[in-house]
Design a protein around this motif. Structure first.
Motif, PDB file in Angstrom:
ATOM      1  N   ALA A  55       1.404  -1.484   0.101  1.00 17.23           N
ATOM      2  CA  ALA A  55       0.337  -0.381   0.418  1.00 17.23           C
ATOM      3  C   ALA A  55       1.115   1.045  -0.017  1.00 17.23           C
ATOM      4  O   ALA A  55       1.717   1.248   0.564  1.00 17.23           O
ATOM      5  CB  ALA A  55      -0.949  -0.263   1.112  1.00 17.23           C
ATOM      6  N   ALA A  56       0.261   2.565  -0.937  1.00 21.47           N
ATOM      7  CA  ALA A  56       0.794   3.332  -0.491  1.00 21.47           C
ATOM      8  C   ALA A  56       0.232   4.632  -0.221  1.00 21.47           C
ATOM      9  O   ALA A  56      -1.223   4.264   0.434  1.00 21.47           O
ATOM     10  CB  ALA A  56       1.758   4.218  -2.373  1.00 21.47           C
ATOM     11  N   LEU A  57       0.285   5.420   0.910  1.00 22.92           N
ATOM     12  CA  LEU A  57       0.005   6.906   1.663  1.00 22.92           C
ATOM     13  C   LEU A  57       1.509   7.936   0.849  1.00 22.92           C
ATOM     14  O   LEU A  57       2.273   7.890   1.046  1.00 22.92           O
ATOM     15  CB  LEU A  57       0.458   5.987   3.026  1.00 22.92           C
ATOM     16  CG  LEU A  57       1.472   5.933   3.728  1.00 22.92           C
ATOM     17  CD1 LEU A  57       0.713   6.233   5.252  1.00 22.92           C
ATOM     18  CD2 LEU A  57       1.364   4.782   4.263  1.00 22.92           C
ATOM     19  N   ALA A  58       0.224   9.513   1.120  1.00 24.06           N
ATOM     20  CA  ALA A  58       0.786  10.590   1.190  1.00 24.06           C
ATOM     21  C   ALA A  58       0.303  11.705   2.401  1.00 24.06           C
ATOM     22  O   ALA A  58      -0.817  11.545   2.248  1.00 24.06           O
ATOM     23  CB  ALA A  58       0.559  10.771  -0.734  1.00 24.06           C
ATOM     24  N   TRP A  59       1.462  12.359   2.358  1.00 26.95           N
ATOM     25  CA  TRP A  59       0.770  13.180   3.267  1.00 26.95           C
ATOM     26  C   TRP A  59      -0.512  13.930   3.061  1.00 26.95           C
ATOM     27  O   TRP A  59      -0.717  14.411   2.009  1.00 26.95           O
ATOM     28  CB  TRP A  59       1.707  14.149   3.595  1.00 26.95           C
ATOM     29  CG  TRP A  59       2.709  13.518   4.858  1.00 26.95           C
ATOM     30  CD1 TRP A  59       3.362  12.579   4.331  1.00 26.95           C
ATOM     31  CD2 TRP A  59       2.453  13.683   5.741  1.00 26.95           C
ATOM     32  NE1 TRP A  59       4.895  12.434   5.496  1.00 26.95           N
ATOM     33  CE2 TRP A  59       4.518  12.512   6.578  1.00 26.95           C
ATOM     34  CE3 TRP A  59       2.224  14.276   7.098  1.00 26.95           C
ATOM     35  CZ2 TRP A  59       4.414  12.845   7.665  1.00 26.95           C
ATOM     36  CZ3 TRP A  59       2.062  14.301   8.408  1.00 26.95           C
ATOM     37  CH2 TRP A  59       3.613  13.523   8.758  1.00 26.95           C
ATOM     38  N   TRP A  60      -1.556  14.455   4.118  1.00 24.91           N
ATOM     39  CA  TRP A  60      -2.712  14.847   3.288  1.00 24.91           C
ATOM     40  C   TRP A  60      -2.789  16.426   4.449  1.00 24.91           C
ATOM     41  O   TRP A  60      -3.478  15.607   5.500  1.00 24.91           O
ATOM     42  CB  TRP A  60      -3.621  13.723   2.949  1.00 24.91           C
ATOM     43  CG  TRP A  60      -5.233  14.715   2.596  1.00 24.91           C
ATOM     44  CD1 TRP A  60      -5.141  15.337   1.721  1.00 24.91           C
ATOM     45  CD2 TRP A  60      -6.791  14.684   2.438  1.00 24.91           C
ATOM     46  NE1 TRP A  60      -6.961  16.032   1.092  1.00 24.91           N
ATOM     47  CE2 TRP A  60      -7.574  14.716   2.069  1.00 24.91           C
ATOM     48  CE3 TRP A  60      -6.978  13.074   3.503  1.00 24.91           C
ATOM     49  CZ2 TRP A  60      -8.493  14.009   1.978  1.00 24.91           C
ATOM     50  CZ3 TRP A  60      -8.405  13.233   4.003  1.00 24.91           C
ATOM     51  CH2 TRP A  60      -9.578  13.360   2.916  1.00 24.91           C
ATOM     52  N   THR A  61      -2.762  17.820   4.062  1.00 25.24           N
ATOM     53  CA  THR A  61      -3.273  18.332   4.330  1.00 25.24           C
ATOM     54  C   THR A  61      -5.201  18.540   4.638  1.00 25.24           C
ATOM     55  O   THR A  61      -5.336  18.939   3.288  1.00 25.24           O
ATOM     56  CB  THR A  61      -2.572  19.501   4.311  1.00 25.24           C
ATOM     57  OG1 THR A  61      -0.856  19.605   4.112  1.00 25.24           O
ATOM     58  CG2 THR A  61      -3.103  20.971   5.221  1.00 25.24           C
ATOM     59  N   ALA A  62      -4.995  18.958   6.141  1.00 27.69           N
ATOM     60  CA  ALA A  62      -7.083  18.734   5.528  1.00 27.69           C
ATOM     61  C   ALA A  62      -7.465  19.494   6.605  1.00 27.69           C
ATOM     62  O   ALA A  62      -6.900  19.286   8.370  1.00 27.69           O
ATOM     63  CB  ALA A  62      -6.721  16.990   6.139  1.00 27.69           C
ATOM     64  N   ASN A  63      -7.983  20.752   6.305  1.00 25.10           N
ATOM     65  CA  ASN A  63      -8.622  21.607   6.428  1.00 25.10           C
ATOM     66  C   ASN A  63     -10.205  21.112   7.235  1.00 25.10           C
ATOM     67  O   ASN A  63     -11.019  21.106   6.180  1.00 25.10           O
ATOM     68  CB  ASN A  63      -8.943  23.137   6.193  1.00 25.10           C
ATOM     69  CG  ASN A  63      -7.449  23.490   6.229  1.00 25.10           C
ATOM     70  OD1 ASN A  63      -6.127  22.851   6.501  1.00 25.10           O
ATOM     71  ND2 ASN A  63      -7.233  23.864   4.976  1.00 25.10           N
ATOM     72  N   LEU A  64     -10.793  21.070   8.273  1.00 21.61           N
ATOM     73  CA  LEU A  64     -12.043  20.282   8.550  1.00 21.61           C
ATOM     74  C   LEU A  64     -13.043  21.651   8.502  1.00 21.61           C
ATOM     75  O   LEU A  64     -12.516  21.917   9.484  1.00 21.61           O
ATOM     76  CB  LEU A  64     -11.796  19.460   9.998  1.00 21.61           C
ATOM     77  CG  LEU A  64     -12.634  18.129   9.935  1.00 21.61           C
ATOM     78  CD1 LEU A  64     -13.510  18.267   8.695  1.00 21.61           C
ATOM     79  CD2 LEU A  64     -12.749  17.137  10.776  1.00 21.61           C
ATOM     80  N   THR A  65     -14.121  22.097   7.943  1.00 25.44           N
ATOM     81  CA  THR A  65     -14.545  22.855   8.686  1.00 25.44           C
ATOM     82  C   THR A  65     -16.365  22.599   8.399  1.00 25.44           C
ATOM     83  O   THR A  65     -16.554  21.841   8.598  1.00 25.44           O
ATOM     84  CB  THR A  65     -14.390  24.002   7.353  1.00 25.44           C
ATOM     85  OG1 THR A  65     -14.985  23.578   5.798  1.00 25.44           O
ATOM     86  CG2 THR A  65     -13.270  24.553   7.168  1.00 25.44           C
ATOM     87  N   GLY A  66     -16.792  23.562   9.265  1.00 24.13           N
ATOM     88  CA  GLY A  66     -18.626  23.036   8.887  1.00 24.13           C
ATOM     89  C   GLY A  66     -19.021  22.913  10.745  1.00 24.13           C
ATOM     90  O   GLY A  66     -20.125  22.865  10.676  1.00 24.13           O
ATOM     91  N   GLY A  67     -18.212  22.918  11.733  1.00 23.46           N
ATOM     92  CA  GLY A  67     -18.497  22.751  13.020  1.00 23.46           C
ATOM     93  C   GLY A  67     -17.968  24.700  13.880  1.00 23.46           C
ATOM     94  O   GLY A  67     -18.902  25.481  12.803  1.00 23.46           O
TER      95      GLY A  67
END
Length: 804
Positions: free
Chosen positions: A91-103
């Motif tokens: 399996a491969a994985l890559a860093w993911w910048t995740a801005n979580l909004t809506g709360g």
């Protein structure tokens, strides 16, 4: 049971002896249990997955690369995945910048995009819902996300109806597919995972290396066998695609070893140091037991005269040792609990989230079992020799003269040998702590290449769903800088794609126009950064030649670049780099003109020499993720600027979270995190060992004075002065110390090489540190011996002789 009841009664009758012995053992056992709890969580069991020994990490490597662990390109990953037969799944994985909004508030969470087989490789199933399916990773497939247990509890109150709900991530809607069980945080304390889409265009890319890869070996296949297979595949790829793969190989490493490679040495070092403290504690308690055994010779003789065999006497004395060890173990758990809190406090928050297993450091069943085991072992270590010695009952000498005899030479040698061992082990720990202290001092004195005083840094990542083109990104950054620079107390501000000492390893290869094209895979490498005009002035990085970027270096103007001194020295020796033009394959048309040479900056680690570096103007190489560096005016604490900076940027985009907030002190602490932990704990162990050794030496000398009261009285009656008696006792104590220092120095020279990887700017065989530690140990030993020496000088010869 009879032996235990008698043992408890004996110890209750001598509370001072029992208290000192139990406290000494508690310190030794507690230190070992605390360190073992960390070693157990971080080195032995950092990953809560099934058959973790079959999990491996896969990297690419080349002798030319700036990094020894390089990610894989999508094309190479695809080839390894299809051609390798050693793996059950990859399996491969890559860093993911995740801005979580809506709360209630925007939040930046640590995300990773992974291929559908990722959780199958780890061997885990979702606690709620499901993990990823093959359809989730196809181009145009559904946007789904899997949450970590921690994020599910923290932000959504463990709502079991979360599956199927829509979340806003980076400005786009994602559907929650599942929630992982507690403890599944791989890698780097992940908050959520999304599908990694590798379309045909992406899978054709070979020179862009950004994928981390893990695999699960087939049953019976070793990591060495997988390494041999991937080495062969890498050689085939190098021949097939020389432009991107020439000189590149593959590395297969057990996943646990790969994750812990940076701090495994520290764990082993501290466990060894704690073991030394335990040995010193055992030596101290053994000396106490020998003193007590000497006082109980008449009791042992009476027991023997009444028919008790030697085996019975040994069992009785070992029962007393066992009771002491059990009490010391129980008290040691309290010390261990305090020690675990201390361990947690020594690791900066900015570092601990990247340490697998850190949250699992606790007094669990394995640690309790370890504590029980070392309690039993210490009971044998400090109890066996005194028990065997005391059980040798000489009825004639013990009963014929009222039980009073001088200490035997054999027993005196045992007691002296224990003290010598304590001094030697103490010196080993003190030398280790001294070397780390000098190393930390040298590391803090390193010039990072920029003015680190008064800086606050924070990262922002603009969602592509909202900021769809480079012009919007550039406009936002310009407005953000204007607003931040207008805040009272802000002296200057700048933006860069990666801040110095921030741990980024972004690198690229290039070609120099007008020179012969390098052989495939032989092009020069540099670390690169995107920066805004004014960055070098704000960071106070000197410009050695040429100029800094200006506002005229815009998106439509001539492409320009800057290099650092290391790049100028390596790639333009004897020539002027200004005006030279660079290209960055596969784009061989666009040329970037070098307009300036900046001073070297430690971009990666303080302890590393500056690598060749390259800078692009942000307007010509737009990055959606940037670090804002804010310099405070005068004495204003940089941390106090965080609130107004948040307000200013929030006015531009209220849904944009600011994260990785650090002051320069945080950055330096992060750089020295491992060294800091090792220094604090090894220093604590060294002080504890020194204290125990001083107490042990003082106790031996005090008992020696007590045993020689008659001899001292005779000497003084024959004309010896108090000074003569003091010198006599001091000479005996300092001889023992000198022998211990000599043995310890030899051991320090033999073992100090193990510290080499942790040291900076100091040799592991540093004579100055060894001499300073020897003098310190000698001074402490002198004080410890002086007290019984003064007591000996105060002996009244009349009273001493009358007592005979």
């Amino acid at each position: 049971m009879t032996h235990l009841r008698i043992a408890i009664r004996q110890l209750l009758g001598r509370p001072l002896f029992a208290g000192v012995a139990i406290l000494t053992l508690a310190l030794g056992i507690g230190a070992n249990s605390a360190i073992f709890s960390a070693v157990n969580a971080l080195l032995l069991r950092p990953l809560p997955f099934r058959e973790v020994d079959r999990l491996v990490a896969i990297w690419e490597r080349t002798p030319r690369a700036l990094n020894d662990h390089n990610e894989l390109s999508p094309a190479n990953f695809d080839d390894y995945q299809r051609e390798a037969k050693s793996f059950e799944r990859v399996a491969a994985l890559a860093w993911w910048t995740a801005n979580l909004t809506g709360g209630d508030r925007p939040e930046r969470v640590q995300g990773f995009q992974v291929t559908p087989g990722f959780f199958d490789v780890l061997g885990v199933r979702a606690e709620l819902g499901r993990s990823f399916l093959a359809d989730d990773a196809r181009p145009g497939g559904p946007r789904v996300v899997v949450l970590s247990h921690g994020l599910w509890v923290r932000r959504y109150g463990a709502d079991r109806a979360i599956v199927g709900r829509s979340l806003s991530i980076n400005g786009r809607p994602y559907t929650v597919a599942g929630v992982m069980p507690a403890g599944v945080l791989f890698p780097a304390a992940s908050d959520l995972w999304g599908p990694l889409v590798l379309d045909s265009a992406t899978l054709a890319r070979r020179q862009s290396r950004y994928l981390n890869v893990i695999g699960r070996l087939k049953p019976g296949v070793t990591a060495a066998a997988a390494q041999a297979e991937l080495t062969g595949i890498a050689a085939t790829l190098a021949a097939r695609y020389p432009a991107s793969n020439a000189g590149w190989g593959a590395t297969v490493a057990p996943l646990v070893r790969d994750l812990t490679r940076r701090y495994s040495l520290v764990g082993v070092l501290l466990l060894g140091a704690a073991g030394f403290v335990l040995l010193i504690a055992c030596a101290n308690v053994a000396n106490l037991m020998l003193v007590r055994a000497a006082a109980r010779r008449r009791e042992m003789a009476v027991r023997a005269a009444l028919g008790a065999g030697r085996g019975q006497l040994v069992r009785q004395l070992l029962a007393e040792s066992a009771v002491l060890a059990a009490c010391g173990g129980a008290a040691g758990l309290l010390v261990a609990a305090w020690g675990i809190d201390l361990l947690r406090a020594t690791v900066p928050a900015s570092v601990r989230r990247f340490i697998a297993g850190y949250d699992q450091i606790a007094l669990d069943g394995r640690v309790l079992g370890f504590t029980l085991a070392i309690a039993v072992l210490t009971g044998l270590l400090f109890g066996l020799a005194p028990a065997l010695s005391a059980s040798r009952a000489d009825l004639r000498s013990s009963l014929g003269d009222g039980g009073r005899t001088g200490e035997s030479r054999r027993r005196a040698r045992v007691r002296s040998s224990l003290v010598v061992g304590e001094v030697a082990l103490s010196l080993l720990l003190l030398v280790g702590a001294g070397l780390l202290l000098r190393s930390a001092s040298a590391l803090r004195a390193v010039n990072p290449g920029f003015d680190a005083n008064g800086l606050l840094t924070l990262r922002m990542s603009l969602p592509r769903a909202t900021y769809t083109n480079p012009q919007q990104v550039i406009a936002f950054y310009d407005q953000a800088l204007q607003r931040v620079r207008a805040i009272p107390g802000v002296r200057d501000a700048a933006l860069t794609s990666d801040f110095p000492l921030g741990g980024s390893n972004s690198s690229t290869s290039f070609a120099i126009a007008g020179r012969p094209a390098p052989a495939p895979g032989e092009g020069p490498d540099v670390r690169y950064r995107d920066v805004v005009p004014g960055y070098f002035a704000a960071m106070r990085i000197p410009i050695r030649r040429g100029r800094e970027f200006t506002g005229a270096d815009g998106a439509t103007s001539q492409h320009v670049a800057m290099i650092n001194e290391a790049a100028a020295k390596r790639y333009f020796p004897g020539t002027d780099p200004l005006g030279q033009q660079l290209t960055f394959p596969p784009d061989t048309v666009t040329r970037w003109t070098i307009v300036g040479v900046a001073a070297n900056v430690r971009e990666w680690q303080l302890r590393d020499q500056p690598d060749p570096g390259l800078y692009f103007p942000e307007s010509q190489d737009v990055s959606w993720s940037m670090v804002l560096a804010v310099r405070a005016s005068g004495p204003i604490p940089p941390g106090s600027l965080l609130a107004p900076v948040r307000t200013s940027i929030g006015a531009l985009d209220p849904d944009l979270p600011l994260f990785d907030v650090l002051t320069t002190d945080d950055l330096v602490s992060g750089q020295m995190a491992l060294e800091g932990v090792a220094l604090r704990l090894l220093g604590l162990f060294a002080v504890l060992a020194l204290t125990l050794a001083a107490v042990g030496l003082g106790g031996v000398m005090a008992y020696s004075v007590e045993q020689r009261t008659h001899d001292i009285g005779v000497r003084m009656a024959l004309g010896a002065r108090a000074g003569d008696v003091v010198r006599l006792v001091l000479r005996q104590g300092m001889v023992l110390t000198a022998i211990g220092v000599g043995l310890g120095a030899a051991g320090a020279l033999a073992l100090s090489g193990a510290l080499r990887r942790l040291l900076y700017g100091v040799s592991p065989f540093d004579v100055t540190t060894l001499m300073a530690v020897a003098l310190l140990l000698g001074a402490v030993a002198l004080v410890a011996t002086w007290i019984p020496a003064r007591r000996a000088a105060g002996v009244d010869p009349v009273i001493a002789l009358r007592s005979e």
